[in-house]
Design a protein around this motif. Sequence first.
Motif, PDB file in Angstrom:
ATOM      1  N   PRO A 190       0.795  -1.235   0.000  1.00  0.00           N
ATOM      2  CA  PRO A 190       0.000   0.000   0.000  1.00  0.00           C
ATOM      3  C   PRO A 190       0.822   1.277   0.000  1.00  0.00           C
ATOM      4  CG  PRO A 190       0.151  -0.856   2.214  1.00  0.00           C
ATOM      5  CD  PRO A 190       0.875  -1.849   1.339  1.00  0.00           C
ATOM      6  N   SER A 191       2.121   1.185   0.329  1.00  0.00           N
ATOM      7  CA  SER A 191       2.931   2.389   0.492  1.00  0.00           C
ATOM      8  C   SER A 191       2.971   3.230  -0.772  1.00  0.00           C
ATOM      9  CB  SER A 191       4.357   1.994   0.895  1.00  0.00           C
ATOM     10  OG  SER A 191       5.194   3.131   0.926  1.00  0.00           O
ATOM     11  N   ALA A 192       3.223   2.594  -1.915  1.00  0.00           N
ATOM     12  CA  ALA A 192       3.366   3.350  -3.158  1.00  0.00           C
ATOM     13  C   ALA A 192       2.080   4.076  -3.516  1.00  0.00           C
ATOM     14  CB  ALA A 192       3.782   2.411  -4.287  1.00  0.00           C
ATOM     15  N   ASP A 193       0.937   3.457  -3.266  1.00  0.00           N
ATOM     16  CA  ASP A 193      -0.330   4.093  -3.611  1.00  0.00           C
ATOM     17  C   ASP A 193      -0.588   5.322  -2.744  1.00  0.00           C
ATOM     18  OD1 ASP A 193      -0.792   2.242  -5.553  1.00  0.00           O
ATOM     19  OD2 ASP A 193      -2.232   1.055  -4.417  1.00  0.00           O
ATOM     20  N   ARG A 194      -0.161   5.291  -1.488  1.00  0.00           N
ATOM     21  CA  ARG A 194      -0.336   6.451  -0.621  1.00  0.00           C
ATOM     22  C   ARG A 194       0.503   7.626  -1.119  1.00  0.00           C
ATOM     23  NH1 ARG A 194      -0.198   2.969   5.105  1.00  0.00           N
ATOM     24  NH2 ARG A 194      -1.947   1.618   4.469  1.00  0.00           N
ATOM     25  N   VAL A 195       1.702   7.312  -1.599  1.00  0.00           N
ATOM     26  CA  VAL A 195       2.563   8.360  -2.155  1.00  0.00           C
ATOM     27  C   VAL A 195       1.978   8.874  -3.469  1.00  0.00           C
ATOM     28  CG1 VAL A 195       4.884   8.919  -2.964  1.00  0.00           C
ATOM     29  CG2 VAL A 195       4.583   7.364  -1.023  1.00  0.00           C
ATOM     30  N   THR A 196       1.396   7.981  -4.247  1.00  0.00           N
ATOM     31  CA  THR A 196       0.722   8.396  -5.480  1.00  0.00           C
ATOM     32  C   THR A 196      -0.380   9.402  -5.171  1.00  0.00           C
ATOM     33  OG1 THR A 196       1.189   6.312  -6.613  1.00  0.00           O
ATOM     34  CG2 THR A 196      -0.678   7.607  -7.431  1.00  0.00           C
ATOM     35  N   GLY A 197      -1.163   9.121  -4.129  1.00  0.00           N
ATOM     36  CA  GLY A 197      -2.212  10.063  -3.723  1.00  0.00           C
ATOM     37  C   GLY A 197      -1.647  11.397  -3.285  1.00  0.00           C
ATOM     38  N   TYR A 198      -0.527  11.371  -2.574  1.00  0.00           N
ATOM     39  CA  TYR A 198       0.165  12.600  -2.157  1.00  0.00           C
ATOM     40  C   TYR A 198       0.570  13.420  -3.377  1.00  0.00           C
ATOM     41  CZ  TYR A 198       4.567  15.061  -0.864  1.00  0.00           C
ATOM     42  OH  TYR A 198       5.592  15.966  -0.712  1.00  0.00           O
TER      43      TYR A 198
END
Length: 337
Positions: A190-198
């Motif tokens: 999930p980490s990469a998707d949270r950064v994508t949202g950022y």
Amino acid sequence: MVTMRDVAERASVSVTTVSHVINETRPVSDELRERVLTAMQELGYQPNLLARGLRRGETHTLGMITPDSANPFFAEVTRGVEDTSFEQGYSVILCNSDGDLEKELVYANVLAEKRVDGILFVAAGVSTEHILALQAQRMPLVVVDRDIPDVAVDSVLTDNAQGGRLATHHLIELGHRRIGCITGPSDVTPSADRVTGYRQALEEGSIPVDEALIIKGGFQYESGYRAARQLLAMDDAPTAIFACNDLMAVGAIRAALELGRQVPADLSIVGFDDVRLASFANPPLTTIAQPKYEMGVVAATMLLERMRDPDILPRRRVLDTSLLLRQSTAPAGASAS
């Protein structure tokens, strides 16, 4: 140790009759069944449920592999899995991989050898090849909090990109323009998707993405602490930080206080997960809440359904996140006012 022969003698029936009552392998009259059950209770006889299950091709046990059983996020997901499984007559064997792929694969093989009825991988780094190998053995599987590309497998996760956008939009709405991001240890969900949202939120707010403000963490207190100190040591330090989980956010709060920055007057901080600790942090942590217990319930339910019907099409459930406002964020420049 009480045996079936002891039960048969007490009930004045054959050992075969006792076996049929216990294993439900042949009809037995109500009168004989009652005599056998009464004898079992009087003698304290405990049938070998594992052996009985193996004869039926089931053990009524599920395996669950998590990367960090000490992390409160995984603990809350596990609770949802265990409660749902127990209600349906299943026990759960919990394995902790420490985020080590080799250890994870060893545990998966051990669980398969122990003839568990299904396996849940939580935030697993398991390889595509290994998932396919287990599926070839007809092992029912569900992957939780992780996407496995190009593999037809049941999965449950939250909309992590949505959460990253919500967190960053909130900080932008408070007037922050220099917003740091402490990521998780992996470049996959999930980490990469949270950064994508950022990143998406910054672009939507017409704020250039500064790669120097994105620091890799490890989903632990210490990594959040170190990353925050690194961010706050910059000449043009951020006025806000989005930490990709609550543990790193708490570490960031400590780093800020040690450096003489008040949260939220000098530095706003948003976490992700809404673990129970978040509401007891000082200050209470504004965070992105994801339905952890529900994730466990949905995952266990999907696994039990897969066990009952191995031929149903693979399903992917994505649960929503939400912004939970507490006291760790404030308008930019709040200390000046």
